[in-house]
Design an enzyme around this catalytic site. Structure first.
Site, PDB file in Angstrom:
ATOM      1  CG  ASP A 107      -2.178  -1.228   1.293  1.00 25.48           C
ATOM      2  OD1 ASP A 107      -2.341  -1.776   0.243  1.00 25.48           O
ATOM      3  OD2 ASP A 107      -2.738  -1.219   2.244  1.00 25.48           O
ATOM      4  NE  ARG A 158      -4.069  -1.726  -4.673  1.00 24.97           N
ATOM      5  CZ  ARG A 158      -3.475  -1.903  -3.542  1.00 24.97           C
ATOM      6  NH1 ARG A 158      -3.296  -0.881  -2.494  1.00 24.97           N
ATOM      7  NH2 ARG A 158      -3.362  -2.994  -2.930  1.00 24.97           N
TER       8      ARG A 158
HETATM    9  P1  FAD Z   1     -14.602   8.569  -5.011  1.00 21.54           P
HETATM   10  O1  FAD Z   1     -13.916   9.370  -5.817  1.00 21.54           O
HETATM   11  O2  FAD Z   1     -14.567   8.435  -3.499  1.00 21.54           O
HETATM   12  O3  FAD Z   1     -16.185   8.371  -5.529  1.00 21.54           O
HETATM   13  C1  FAD Z   1     -16.417   8.171  -6.911  1.00 21.54           C
HETATM   14  C2  FAD Z   1     -17.719   7.664  -7.023  1.00 21.54           C
HETATM   15  O4  FAD Z   1     -17.481   6.084  -6.821  1.00 21.54           O
HETATM   16  C3  FAD Z   1     -18.867   8.108  -6.189  1.00 21.54           C
HETATM   17  O5  FAD Z   1     -19.464   8.991  -6.455  1.00 21.54           O
HETATM   18  C4  FAD Z   1     -19.639   6.727  -6.069  1.00 21.54           C
HETATM   19  O6  FAD Z   1     -20.480   6.555  -7.348  1.00 21.54           O
HETATM   20  C5  FAD Z   1     -18.666   5.764  -6.209  1.00 21.54           C
HETATM   21  N1  FAD Z   1     -18.388   5.183  -4.652  1.00 21.54           N
HETATM   22  C6  FAD Z   1     -17.219   5.540  -3.882  1.00 21.54           C
HETATM   23  N2  FAD Z   1     -17.290   4.861  -2.929  1.00 21.54           N
HETATM   24  C7  FAD Z   1     -18.409   4.215  -2.836  1.00 21.54           C
HETATM   25  C8  FAD Z   1     -19.294   3.720  -1.818  1.00 21.54           C
HETATM   26  N3  FAD Z   1     -18.769   3.361  -0.577  1.00 21.54           N
HETATM   27  N4  FAD Z   1     -20.460   3.267  -2.006  1.00 21.54           N
HETATM   28  C9  FAD Z   1     -21.053   3.358  -3.138  1.00 21.54           C
HETATM   29  N5  FAD Z   1     -20.299   3.885  -4.154  1.00 21.54           N
HETATM   30  C10 FAD Z   1     -19.172   4.390  -4.062  1.00 21.54           C
HETATM   31  N6  FAD Z   1      -5.390   4.897  -1.184  1.00 21.54           N
HETATM   32  C11 FAD Z   1      -4.050   5.156  -0.877  1.00 21.54           C
HETATM   33  O7  FAD Z   1      -3.899   6.481  -0.547  1.00 21.54           O
HETATM   34  N7  FAD Z   1      -3.217   4.276  -0.665  1.00 21.54           N
HETATM   35  C12 FAD Z   1      -3.238   2.753  -0.949  1.00 21.54           C
HETATM   36  O8  FAD Z   1      -2.619   2.124  -0.922  1.00 21.54           O
HETATM   37  C13 FAD Z   1      -4.741   2.622  -1.249  1.00 21.54           C
HETATM   38  N8  FAD Z   1      -5.165   1.281  -1.441  1.00 21.54           N
HETATM   39  C14 FAD Z   1      -6.441   0.984  -1.979  1.00 21.54           C
HETATM   40  C15 FAD Z   1      -6.879  -0.319  -2.393  1.00 21.54           C
HETATM   41  C16 FAD Z   1      -8.033  -0.325  -3.027  1.00 21.54           C
HETATM   42  C17 FAD Z   1      -8.304  -1.879  -3.574  1.00 21.54           C
HETATM   43  C18 FAD Z   1      -8.851   0.381  -3.247  1.00 21.54           C
HETATM   44  C19 FAD Z   1     -10.157   0.345  -3.769  1.00 21.54           C
HETATM   45  C20 FAD Z   1      -8.615   1.920  -2.727  1.00 21.54           C
HETATM   46  C21 FAD Z   1      -7.547   2.046  -2.089  1.00 21.54           C
HETATM   47  N9  FAD Z   1      -7.001   3.585  -1.513  1.00 21.54           N
HETATM   48  C22 FAD Z   1      -5.806   3.574  -1.265  1.00 21.54           C
HETATM   49  C23 FAD Z   1      -8.068   4.623  -1.445  1.00 21.54           C
HETATM   50  C24 FAD Z   1      -8.214   5.455  -2.733  1.00 21.54           C
HETATM   51  O9  FAD Z   1      -7.179   6.239  -2.693  1.00 21.54           O
HETATM   52  C25 FAD Z   1      -9.475   6.354  -2.399  1.00 21.54           C
HETATM   53  O10 FAD Z   1      -9.368   7.042  -1.453  1.00 21.54           O
HETATM   54  C26 FAD Z   1     -10.942   5.586  -2.598  1.00 21.54           C
HETATM   55  O11 FAD Z   1     -10.915   4.494  -3.368  1.00 21.54           O
HETATM   56  C27 FAD Z   1     -12.000   6.305  -2.909  1.00 21.54           C
HETATM   57  O12 FAD Z   1     -11.976   6.653  -4.257  1.00 21.54           O
HETATM   58  P2  FAD Z   1     -12.791   6.298  -5.403  1.00 21.54           P
HETATM   59  O13 FAD Z   1     -11.978   5.996  -6.572  1.00 21.54           O
HETATM   60  O14 FAD Z   1     -13.241   4.865  -5.010  1.00 21.54           O
HETATM   61  O15 FAD Z   1     -14.168   6.841  -5.401  1.00 21.54           O
END
Ligand code: FAD
Length: 280
Positions: A107, A158
């Site tokens: 991560d 990732r």
């Molecule tokens: P957002 O920009 O939060 O949301 C965009 C849209 O996605 C929303 O409008 C909605 O339609 C949909 N959505 C988002 N969340 C939800 C929900 N809970 N329920 C329903 N719909 C939703 N970050 C790091 O800094 N370091 C890491 O190592 C790291 N590892 C990760 C590993 C994985 C597998 C994932 C999925 C995320 C990780 N993240 C990590 C977190 C990442 O940086 C984001 O903060 C997080 O994924 C939210 O961004 P998003 O692109 O999913 O959607």
């Protein structure tokens, strides 16, 4: 026992529960990335304890036959103690992962850890010829250069939007700007990554998921989706049914509360409603 609602996001307190969850997911063609919760250790002893838990987790994953990778946080295995401690612990984890054919993700935490994490990734990915991946964050201005650097490294990247509140002189703060950068970074990966550098789309955003599929259709580059346990589970299963490679990130362990709290804060409206329904 993980209480109701929290158990949607956290598989349990033990590795066994996480692996059982992974095995059940595998039956739906969703693969797993298991994460032992823990971070920000400032002493070598707890970092070594979690390293050992990861070594055992990898043995258990291998013995179970589950299709599961693991993912570890740098501050959980000693980056705050020192670069050498972090590297030694990470090398042990990747080395056993390599021998048991269990992929190891690293991560990415806040920007102060990016250089050390990326240097270790590059060295170990070359040394172990794949078998290791790292996360990069589109909210950091440096990420495009980092992507250029890792484009021919035999591992996986990732791409996420970024979960850390970074200083404004080195990061993008506006959501729209971060989305624009995420799209730009994704396009770079699909267009420029060498065959040995794998692509993981770490987002729940329907727009980014559609865009990744478009890019795949345009460039023909292989990729996988990664989403968190409890977040858009139906979509994960739908994409897997459509034939895409989908991984679910599955946290477990005794330190589950702060992780759960973060998930709640992201989606206050829906989840607070459910919390009230359970506690009456
Ligand atoms: P957002 O920009 O939060 O949301 C965009 C849209 O996605 C929303 O409008 C909605 O339609 C949909 N959505 C988002 N969340 C939800 C929900 N809970 N329920 C329903 N719909 C939703 N970050 C790091 O800094 N370091 C890491 O190592 C790291 N590892 C990760 C590993 C994985 C597998 C994932 C999925 C995320 C990780 N993240 C990590 C977190 C990442 O940086 C984001 O903060 C997080 O994924 C939210 O961004 P998003 O692109 O999913 O959607």
């Amino acid at each position: 026992m993980i209480p109701p609602i929290a158990d949607r996001f956290v598989a349990g307190e033990t590795a066994e529960e996480a692996i059982d969850h992974a095995t059940a997911l595998n039956r739906k063609n969703v693969k797993a990335i298991v994460n032992l919760l823990g971070e920000h250790y400032h002493e070598a002893a707890p970092a070594a304890e979690d390293r050992d838990r990861y070594l055992q987790l990898i043995r258990d994953v291998d013995a179970s036959g589950a299709d599961a990778a693991v993912s570890v946080k740098p501050s959980q295995i000693g980056i705050d103690v020192g670069e050498e401690t972090f590297r030694e612990n990470l090398r042990d984890i990747i080395s056993i992962g390599d021998s048991r054919d269990v992929f190891v993700w690293v991560d990415m935490e806040d920007h102060e850890t990016t250089d050390i994490t990326l240097d270790a990734y590059e060295d170990f990915a070359r040394q172990f010829e794949g078998g290791v991946g790292v996360c990069l964050q589109s909210n950091l201005e440096r990420t495009r250069e980092d992507l250029e650097r890792v484009a021919d490294v035999p591992g996986k990247i990732r791409l996420v939007k970024g979960a850390y509140d970074e200083p404004k002189d080195i990061s993008y703060k506006r959501k729209e700007k971060v989305n624009e950068m995420y799209r730009r970074d994704l396009e770079f990966m699909f267009a420029e990554f060498e065959a040995q550098a794998g692509i993981a789309v770490g987002s729940h955003d329907p727009k980014m998921i559609d865009y990744a599929i478009e890019l795949h259709d345009e460039y023909g580059t292989d990729f996988e989706f990664q989403m968190l346990m409890g977040v858009r589970d139906d979509e994960q299963e739908r994409l897997a049914r459509e034939g895409y490679e989908v991984y679910q990130y599955i946290p477990y362990g005794g330190k589950w509360f702060s992780y759960f709290y973060r998930r709640i804060r992201e989606r206050k409206e829906t989840l607070l409603f459910e919390v009230r329904a359970v506690i009456g």
